[in-house]
Each structure stands twice: as C-alpha cells, then as structure tokens.
Write a protein that holds these residues in place. Structure first.
Motif, PDB file in Angstrom:
ATOM      1  N   VAL A  52      -8.168   0.870  -7.443  1.00 23.72           N
ATOM      2  CA  VAL A  52      -9.301   0.122  -7.485  1.00 23.72           C
ATOM      3  C   VAL A  52      -8.656  -0.994  -6.294  1.00 23.72           C
ATOM      4  N   THR A  53      -9.819  -1.122  -5.406  1.00 28.03           N
ATOM      5  CA  THR A  53      -9.505  -2.074  -4.299  1.00 28.03           C
ATOM      6  C   THR A  53     -10.761  -3.167  -4.130  1.00 28.03           C
ATOM      7  N   PHE A  54     -10.649  -4.011  -3.181  1.00 27.95           N
ATOM      8  CA  PHE A  54     -11.832  -4.962  -3.179  1.00 27.95           C
ATOM      9  C   PHE A  54     -12.230  -5.037  -1.843  1.00 27.95           C
ATOM     10  N   GLY A 112     -10.770   2.869   1.901  1.00 32.29           N
ATOM     11  CA  GLY A 112     -10.520   4.262   2.785  1.00 32.29           C
ATOM     12  C   GLY A 112      -9.149   4.395   3.429  1.00 32.29           C
ATOM     13  N   GLU A 113      -8.434   3.249   3.502  1.00 35.48           N
ATOM     14  CA  GLU A 113      -7.101   3.087   4.029  1.00 35.48           C
ATOM     15  C   GLU A 113      -6.169   4.074   2.940  1.00 35.48           C
ATOM     16  N   MET A 114      -6.437   3.624   1.672  1.00 30.63           N
ATOM     17  CA  MET A 114      -5.632   4.253   0.539  1.00 30.63           C
ATOM     18  C   MET A 114      -6.145   5.730   0.427  1.00 30.63           C
ATOM     19  N   ARG A 115      -7.465   6.185   0.505  1.00 29.77           N
ATOM     20  CA  ARG A 115      -7.625   7.575   0.660  1.00 29.77           C
ATOM     21  C   ARG A 115      -6.938   8.211   1.706  1.00 29.77           C
ATOM     22  N   SER A 116      -6.950   7.806   2.609  1.00 32.68           N
ATOM     23  CA  SER A 116      -6.283   8.304   4.018  1.00 32.68           C
ATOM     24  C   SER A 116      -4.837   8.744   3.757  1.00 32.68           C
ATOM     25  N   THR A 137       0.787  -1.243  -0.040  1.00 34.23           N
ATOM     26  CA  THR A 137      -0.089  -0.078  -0.051  1.00 34.23           C
ATOM     27  C   THR A 137       0.892   1.181   0.065  1.00 34.23           C
ATOM     28  N   ARG A 138       1.761   1.162   0.668  1.00 29.39           N
ATOM     29  CA  ARG A 138       3.048   2.405   0.915  1.00 29.39           C
ATOM     30  C   ARG A 138       3.246   2.534  -0.750  1.00 29.39           C
ATOM     31  N   ALA A 139       3.845   1.359  -1.333  1.00 29.44           N
ATOM     32  CA  ALA A 139       4.138   1.450  -2.651  1.00 29.44           C
ATOM     33  C   ALA A 139       3.519   2.224  -3.744  1.00 29.44           C
ATOM     34  N   GLN A 185     -14.572   4.909   5.864  1.00 29.93           N
ATOM     35  CA  GLN A 185     -14.641   3.784   6.799  1.00 29.93           C
ATOM     36  C   GLN A 185     -13.713   3.577   7.862  1.00 29.93           C
ATOM     37  N   ALA A 186     -13.165   4.763   8.260  1.00 34.66           N
ATOM     38  CA  ALA A 186     -11.917   4.638   9.189  1.00 34.66           C
ATOM     39  C   ALA A 186     -12.533   4.473  10.573  1.00 34.66           C
ATOM     40  N   SER A 187     -12.791   3.266  11.046  1.00 33.41           N
ATOM     41  CA  SER A 187     -13.361   3.177  12.318  1.00 33.41           C
ATOM     42  C   SER A 187     -12.531   3.045  13.622  1.00 33.41           C
TER      43      SER A 187
END
Length: 674
Positions: free
Chosen positions: A59-61, A67-71, A35-37, A470-472
């Motif tokens: 694109v994620t699944f 949400g993590e990628m947008r963050s 994800t970092r890369a 969705q960052a709970s």
C-alpha cells in the motif's frame, strides 16, 4: 553477489527483509533506502515460499510511488504482487463487492469536489469565494479522514480556523455537502475508504473473502495515514502478524489532511510481538547536506535520530539574503546556469518553494535566462489526452504488425497525429502537445537503443506497463515544485527560495503543533538535495528576515544592508518567532519576538484591519471572512497598499471586493500611517 536479493542490502535493511515472523515497524529516515528494503522483503518472502505473490498487497499513498514499487518488484522477478494506493485498492474492493452487499453498483466517484463545496457554502454562508471554498473543502476532507461527522464537528473544532467561519457554520456546510452528493449519486475519495470499512466490518462473509485475497501487507509512508486510513488498514490486516509498516515521523507534513504520525509511532504497541528497525544510513545526500538538514531538525549530530551520510563530501550549502524577490529569482537563475555549466543536467536541478504564488517571479527569471523548466503538480503525463491517444494508437498498430520495428511504428503513429520533428514556434497548447509526444517518442527510442531488434508488439506491452506504473519520461528541464509536492523526489542540486519568516514558517502557522510541522517541511526540502544545496530569502518591506529555522546556519539577518547583531540569551527563555533567539522579558514573550526583530507585516496595522473588518461584518450581519479572509488581511498589512490599483494586485482581491471594502481598508491604512 551470491544472493541478488539480500546481498544488496545493508544490515538494517536486511533485517527488514528477513524478519517475517513478527509485525515490523520500520522507522526510515530520508534517503535511507526504505523502498529497496520493503521490495526486497517481498521478493525474499516470495522466493522462500512465505508469501503468495498474488496474496501480497503493498500500500502506498501516491500513484507514482505505487508505480515505482511495481517497477522494482518486476525487476526482482515479482510481478503478481499488487502495489496500489490505498484509495485504488479500496475502490476495487468496493466496485466488486458492493453489488453483492446492496444489490446496486457502487456510486460514481466525484473527481472534483470543489463545485459541490462551493454550492453548499453559498447556500449556508451566502459566499462562494475561492479562498473560502478551498479552505472548507480541505476542512471537510480533514473531518472525514479524522472520522468526525458534521454533527460532531462543533465539539472537536476548538482552535481550528476556517477563514472566519464558525464551527456551527462549517458543520452546516458539511451537512449540505453530504446531501448534494447523495442527491447526485456520487461519493468522494474519503467515502471510498469509509464504504470499504463498512464492507469489512458489517458484512462478515465479504470481509472474510477480502481478507483471504490479501494476506501479506506492506504499508509505505505510515506517518501520513489518517484515522480513517489506519482503521481500514487494521481491518484488512485483522490482527495477523504478516504486516510491515514504514515511515518517518520527521517527514510528517500532512496534518492539514488529517495525517497523524502517532499511528506510526504507536503501531508497535498495538501489535504484540512487533519488532522495530531504524534506518539512518543516508545514501542520497552528501555529508554537508546531511549536517545542514540535521541542524534544521535540531537533532544532535551522531545521535540515534540523526541521519548518517555515506556519500563522498560535497560543497557546503550556501545561504543568501536578497533585497527583493525579483533579485532573488535572478540569483537563482544565475545559480542554475552555473550548475548546468559544471555538468549537471537540467533534469537534476530543482527549485523548491513554500506556496505556488512564489512561482511567477521565478518562471520569469528562468525564461529570461533561457533556462528550460517544468512545474510539478500539473496534469500527470499519461493522463494527457495526446499521450493517451498515442499509446492507444500504438497498441492498435502494433497488434496489426507485431514484428515491425518499434521505433518505426512510433514514428508512423505520431506522424498520423500531426507530430513533426521540428518544434512549433511560440508557446501555448500546441507547443505543450508537441512536447508531450516528443517526450513519449524519446522515451521509447532510448529504450530501443538497448534492445536489438525490438519489435512493436513487445514495445506496446512495455509502453502499457510504463503507463500503468505512471513511469513518466524525465524532462530535460529544471523542476519547479512546492516543498510538499517534492516529498519522495531527489535531485543533484536543489535551491529553496523564500526561506524567511512569514513563508517558512508560514504566517498562519506560528503556534504548535503547526510550527514544528513547518520545521519538518523545510527538513524535507533540505533532504531532496544529493550534492548541492542553495538557500535564499528576499526582503519583506525592506527587511530581510531569514527563517528562524536556519538562524544558526545563515548567520545574522540582513537588515537594510547591515548585519543585525546577535542577542545574548538565557537558556530558560522562550524563542523569538522571527530570529529563533531566546526571549528575555515578559513584553518580548507576549510579542513572541524580540522588540528589535522585524516581522513580515505591520502587526499593529493587521490588528487595526481586524477591528475594522469586524465592525463592517457586524454592520452587514455577515461573517468576517466575507469581507476579507485572514490571509488577505495579512497580505494587505504586509503590502500596505495606497490605492485601489495596489489592492487589486494582491491575491484574493478582485474588483468587487475593492468596490465594496477598498475605501474602508485604505482609510485604515492611511490613519495607521498618520
């Protein structure tokens, strides 16, 4: 760092980020920073003017991954790029372009297809038993993601088992299911992808507009794509070079949903000039955990496919056999408390298992030990009614007084919703509602502690952004989860229970390719642990047979309190499905196990039950699964019940089944036991 985007990357990750002139395939092992890369790739390309952020689609699944990628992109200064699940991206395009193509609004999306499948099953098969409907629902989803129509299904269903239903029967259920959706004007999630593919392939002008909107692509978890998803992504990309796919064939664990890692491994051959980068430096787990995980996967330590640890050493993973599941659960609870006493937060501890049915004993043991826990897989945090209401009311209140202190507004909103600082006594819905609101408040208060003079207007925008991601909040509790649901997550300390034959690998997954997928599933479980890893299994009918996947790490199996001696083996013989050792004789190869290795159920009893079930089904002129499903027969063979009450305790058996078939099944057991 002189370059905050590139200097944060290792050499392989940096290649991913800077290789912008070719299609790129990233083979990223567990915990290697994929994800970092890919987020740094997007940030670097935007900074260099190579990517238009608004024209970039990641694109994620899963919604959580999106949400993590947008963050992460936001933290790198890239907010206009889109990070969405494949279904979310396709649905937006369908809802916008469908009226232009067909003059009507896009159909309603059916959130739950179980009822539709149940009605179709009852109409075709005369049964809507829960286990049958669940399996049919999964099979319909598999067929659609694999581009297999109802008419073609019987031609491709060789070797597939759907609770005793024949391929022709499954095909008929599929056809009725499609008719019901058409009648009520709805589509399912797979239809969204199919409809999007139609817009792209059959409407040239609309396809051109969609492709002009998104021109730069990054696709995560490509080992999990199905034939339909691969087709849609290919239509989006349309042969352009600006695409990067990321995945790990060693974590391919969703073939039951139509996923096929061949699309990841074959991507380079489909795209001329593609470059492949392999990430193997693991930044998550200790060397001891990595060594154990590599052994599960049977990869050579130091080989090109083996993960390479970068963290400091930790404790050696432990392997424990117990006499029964209650004792195993109690041992896990004691271990959890010991790990907590050493300073590990509850939220950094997880207990993983193969199926949800393993959870009750564990929950009882943790409750008795006073350990807080949360079960993963329940309703998403921001989808809970009380959380939605609180976030909405906070936004309204903040709009009327945006300069008010953020925490004061939150306390006022929650008080208006009936929240109090003291938790209500007891359990149930009232307690769950309080815990949700308390978690929301704690999250905002913790954020406010790092922001001087944080105003409600800014806090409302922050809260809305967190909800969209969705960052709970992270609960201060031990996580309980299936191995499948744990993929993509990590904890300091992980316990995996039930690592025995019949569960891992599962009793119905004893042949390839399912058997290898079970091995990969356990590997995924091992690689969730950062530092501490505990593996356990419980006895089955007095015989503790640990999984063949850990045979070389757990030592000899425990049988009636004594260690079972290891067998000498021939290098060319097949392996035992119980202990993992090699087989020697034709008789052993026929059994797929050593004659002395115990299984989790009485095989002869299981066969006797199958013969009885067929006779009963033939006499009643119904499919065999209407009597008992294969899974239920396995449970009966393993438990060997002696009374109707014992039968009722088994999963999948209700009073109606006991009344109709209980006496016959019990008679077979009595005759078998002599």
């Amino acid at each position: 760092m002189t370059d905050p985007i590139l200097d944060a990357l290792d050499p392989e990750q940096r290649r991913v980020a800077t290789m912008l002139d070719h299609p790129v395939v990233v083979l990223a092992g567990a915990g290697t920073g994929k994800t970092r890369a890919i987020t740094h790739r997007i940030a670097h390309a935007v900074r260099e003017g190579r990517y238009d952020p608004a024209g970039t689609l990641a694109v994620t699944f899963t919604t959580r991954a999106a949400g993590e990628m947008r963050s992460r992109l936001a933290s790198l200064g890239v907010r206009a790029a889109q990070a969405r699940t494949i279904h979310s991206a396709a649905l937006r395009q369908c809802q916008f372009f469908w009226p232009q193509a067909y003059g009507v609004e896009f159909p309603r999306v059916a959130e739950n297809t179980f009822g539709l499948v149940a009605r179709a099953a009852h109409q075709v098969l005369g049964s809507s038993e829960t286990a049958l409907v669940r399996d049919l629902d999964s099979e319909i989803s598999w067929a659609k993601t694999s581009n297999v129509s109802a008419a073609r299904y019987p031609d491709v269903a060789d070797g597939r088992s759907v609770n005793g239903a024949t391929p022709a029967q499954v095909s008929a259920v599929m056809a009725h299911y499609e008719k019901q959706k058409l009648t009520e004007g709805s589509v399912d999630f797979n239809d969204i992808l199919m409809c999007n593919a139609v817009l792209l392939s059959e409407h040239e002008e609309i396809g051109a507009r969609i492709r002009s909107t998104y021109r730069h692509f990054v696709v995560d978890e490509y080992q999990d794509v199905s034939a339909l998803q691969h087709r849609l992504i290919s239509l989006w990309v349309d042969g352009r070079d600006d695409v990067c796919v990321v995945g790990d064939a060693n974590q391919a664990i969703h073939s039951f949903a139509g996923a096929d890692a061949a699309y990841l491994l074959g991507f380079a051959s489909e795209h001329e000039g593609s470059q492949t980068v392999r990430l193997v430096r693991n930044y998550r787990s200790s060397p001891q955990v990595i060594a154990a995980a590599n052994k599960v996967l049977r990869v050579r330590e130091g080989g090109p496919a083996a993960l390479k640890a970068t963290r400091d050493p930790g404790p050696v993973p432990t392997f424990t056999g117990e006499p029964d599941e209650r004792t195993e659960a109690a041992g896990v609870a004691a271990w959890v408390k010991a790990v907590r006493a050493e300073g590990t937060p509850w939220s950094e501890i997880a207990v993983l298992y193969r199926i949800n049915a393993q959870s009750p004993n564990l929950e009882a043991a943790l409750t008795e030990a006073g350990v807080p826990y949360t079960v993963r897989g329940t309703e998403r945090f921001y989808d809970r009614a009380e959380v939605r209401q609180a976030v909405l009311e906070y936004g309204r209140t903040a709009s009327r007084g945006p300069e008010a202190p953020a925490t004061d507004v939150m306390d006022g909103v929650l008080a208006g919703l009936g929240w109090r600082a003291e938790a209500p006594s007891g359990q149930g819905r009232q307690r769950e509602r309080w815990e949700s609101l308390e978690a929301l408040r704690t999250m905002l208060v913790d954020e406010a502690a790092g922001r001087d003079g944080w105003a409600a207007g800014d806090a409302a925008a922050w809260l809305q952004e967190r909800a969209s991601w969705q960052a709970s909040p992270v609960a201060d509790a031990v996580t309980l989860s299936t191995l499948h649901a744990a993929k993509g997550l990590e904890w300091q300390a992980v316990s995996i229970i039930g690592v025995r034959e019949g569960l891992i690998p599962f009793a119905l997954s004893q042949e390839e390719p399912e058997l290898s997928e079970e091995r990969r599933l356990l590997y995924v479980g091992f690689t969730r642990a950062k530092r501490e890893l505990r593996i356990s299994w419980a006895a089955a009918r007095g015989n503790s047979t640990r999984s063949r996947f850990i045979a070389d790490q757990a030592g000899a199996a425990v049988v009636n309190g004594r260690a079972k001696p290891k067998r000498t083996t021939s290098a060319k013989s097949r392996t035992c499905r119980v202990c993992g050792g090699h087989l020697h004789t034709a008789g052993e190869r026929k059994l797929s196990r050593h004659e002395g290795c115990e299984v989790t159920y009485d095989e002869a009893l299981f066969e006797a039950l199958r013969v009885w079930r067929k006779a009963v089904a033939d006499e009643a002129k119904v499919p065999a699964f209407v009597v008992f499903t294969d899974a239920t027969l396995l449970a009966i063979a393993e438990a060997a019940p002696s009374s109707p009450a014992d039968l009722l305790r088994l999963p999948g058996i209700g009073q109606t089944k006991v009344n109709r078939y209980g006496d016959g099944a019990l008679e077979v057991i009595r005759e078998h036991q002599g």
